[in-house]
Scaffold this active site. Structure first.
Site, PDB file in Angstrom:
ATOM      1  N   CYS A 132       0.821  -1.213   0.000  1.00  0.00           N
ATOM      2  CA  CYS A 132       0.000   0.000   0.000  1.00  0.00           C
ATOM      3  C   CYS A 132       0.854   1.262   0.000  1.00  0.00           C
ATOM      4  CB  CYS A 132      -0.950  -0.002   1.195  1.00  0.00           C
ATOM      5  SG  CYS A 132      -0.115  -0.093   2.789  1.00  0.00           S
ATOM      6  N   HIS A 141      19.351   0.299  -0.686  1.00  0.00           N
ATOM      7  CA  HIS A 141      17.931   0.661  -0.605  1.00  0.00           C
ATOM      8  C   HIS A 141      17.079  -0.556  -0.286  1.00  0.00           C
ATOM      9  CE1 HIS A 141      14.207   2.795  -1.381  1.00  0.00           C
ATOM     10  NE2 HIS A 141      13.836   1.812  -2.183  1.00  0.00           N
TER      11      HIS A 141
END
Length: 419
Positions: free
Chosen positions: A50, A95
């Site tokens: 989400c 990352h």
């Protein structure tokens, strides 16, 4: 081709854009295969939650992935480019490690994202887009997350009100899993509290709400819970060891008199009451009663703020760990990349050896002097081995390539002051 990471998240894109680029689980296999076919990316995984949609793969053209995404979602490249971030090589690996460790999450250190990264890995496996290189990247990431979780306190302290409420209740009761919980309300906050209670092993949960349908929906999500109307709250209050309340009422829904009657029915066994509503759901006077532990959202906020500071400190340690893990992995990968060159060089040297040995054996068979044969063998082998480096050294000297000469001296194991 190197490792690339490309995506958008809650920091760079609105929820409307995140919804447009999200991938449902049952569409990921087809999307992964289509993306690889269309972009030339050799290996690919897609992480879609989400809060983020990210692509991890091996290729030399991240722009091709971005173009494919814009076409698939009927979005302009300009709209996507304003929200997309792109990382390469060590930055891309760092990352992914930060994401999987919860360092890039909306709630710092939250553990759910690690499971979602594992799901992305599994989908890539099933789609056949996870090759050896990307598999090693994910395995190294999983190892880094394990270190972050075991060597730092990044996930030790609750930083959400719902989780903090459950952790507080857990500290009060030694036999927490045997307690009976009463949840007042059925909104988002109570839904999170209910799930945390389930995760902590509490099986007996009652939900009291104005809307029976909404309470039943939450009960179904939990896999079973008792449901009552808010008007029946007084009848079930005495059965609860833990009461956690969060309604939208402007007035208290639990008064001192109601709690007194419940305590009497309980024969004054202790109750933990946690009011996370604003305005408050439980009359402040309840705190005057013996055998009641009453906490408000202010009590939780102070705990949460302390925990946030603790997580920030742990996050700094986690960042250092991730930096070490990423650097070590890329160092090993680069060393491994040179293995092919080392193998080829050794093979060439061995071919020289075999050729010269065959000549020597032939000369010996013809009765030549062994001493002369050994001399010729060693000299010929030396000439073949040093010929190519000698030519390259002369060319470097002719072009004043001092750095190349210095590096060649190190490569050949020569003392630079002799050159």
């Amino acid at each position: 081709m190197g490792l690339i990471a490309l995506g958008i998240n809650h920091k760079t894109a609105s929820v409307q854009l995140r919804e447009k680029v999200a991938f449902l689980p049952d569409t990921l296999t087809q999307a992964l295969q289509a993306a690889c076919d269309s972009t030339g990316v050799s290996e690919l995984a897609i992480l879609s939650t989400c809060n983020r949609t990210e692509f991890y793969g091996f290729g030399d053209n991240s722009q091709a992935v971005l173009s494919w995404l814009s076409q698939q979602r009927h979005l302009s490249l300009h709209e996507l480019k304003s929200s997309v971030y792109v990382y390469e090589e060590q930055d891309a690996l760092r990352h992914l490690m930060r994401v999987a460790s919860g360092l890039d999450s909306m709630v710092l250190g939250e553990p759910q994202i690690f499971g979602q990264v594992k799901v992305a890995y599994q989908h890539a496996q099933q789609a056949g887009t996870l090759g050896q290189k990307l598999d090693r990247v994910f395995q190294q990431t999983f190892s880094a997350v394990k270190r972050v979780r075991t060597e730092t306190a990044i996930g030790a302290n609750p930083v959400s009100i719902g989780f903090a409420a459950v952790q507080l209740a857990k500290q009060i009761f030694s036999d927490f899993q045997q307690t009976k919980a009463l949840l007042v309300g059925a909104g988002e906050m109570i839904s999170l509290v209910a799930k945390h209670l389930k995760e902590q092993g509490v099986q007996q949960i009652t939900i009291a709400n104005r809307s029976l349908e909404r309470a039943e929906n939450l009960a179904q999500e939990l896999g079973g819970a008792k449901v009552v109307l808010l008007s029946d709250l007084a009848d079930v209050l005495s059965q609860a060891d833990i009461v956690i309340s969060c309604t939208g009422s402007q007035l208290p829904v639990i008064g001192k008199g109601m709690v007194e009657r419940a305590l009497k029915k309980r024969r004054y066994r202790p109750m933990a009451m946690i009011d996370i509503a604003v305005p408050r759901d439980i009359e402040p006077e309840v705190d005057d009663l013996d055998d009641v532990y009453l906490y408000t959202v202010d009590d939780l906020e102070s705990t949460i703020e302390e925990n946030r500071r603790a997580r920030q400190q742990a996050a700094q340690q986690a960042e250092q760990l991730i930096e070490q893990c990423a650097a070590q992995f890329l160092h090993e990968q680069r060393a491994q990349a040179a293995q092919g060159l080392v193998t080829a060089y050794r093979q060439q040297a061995d071919e020289f050896r075999v050729a010269e040995l065959a000549k020597a054996q032939q000369a010996l068979a013809q009765g030549a002097n062994p001493h002369e044969i050994l001399e010729r063998l060693s000299r010929s082998l030396m000439n073949k081995l040093v010929h190519s480096p000698s030519v390259q050294l002369k060319q470097a000297a002719a072009h004043n390539e001092h750095e190349k000469l210095k590096w060649a001296a190190q490569l050949l194991g020569l003392n630079s002051k002799d050159n």
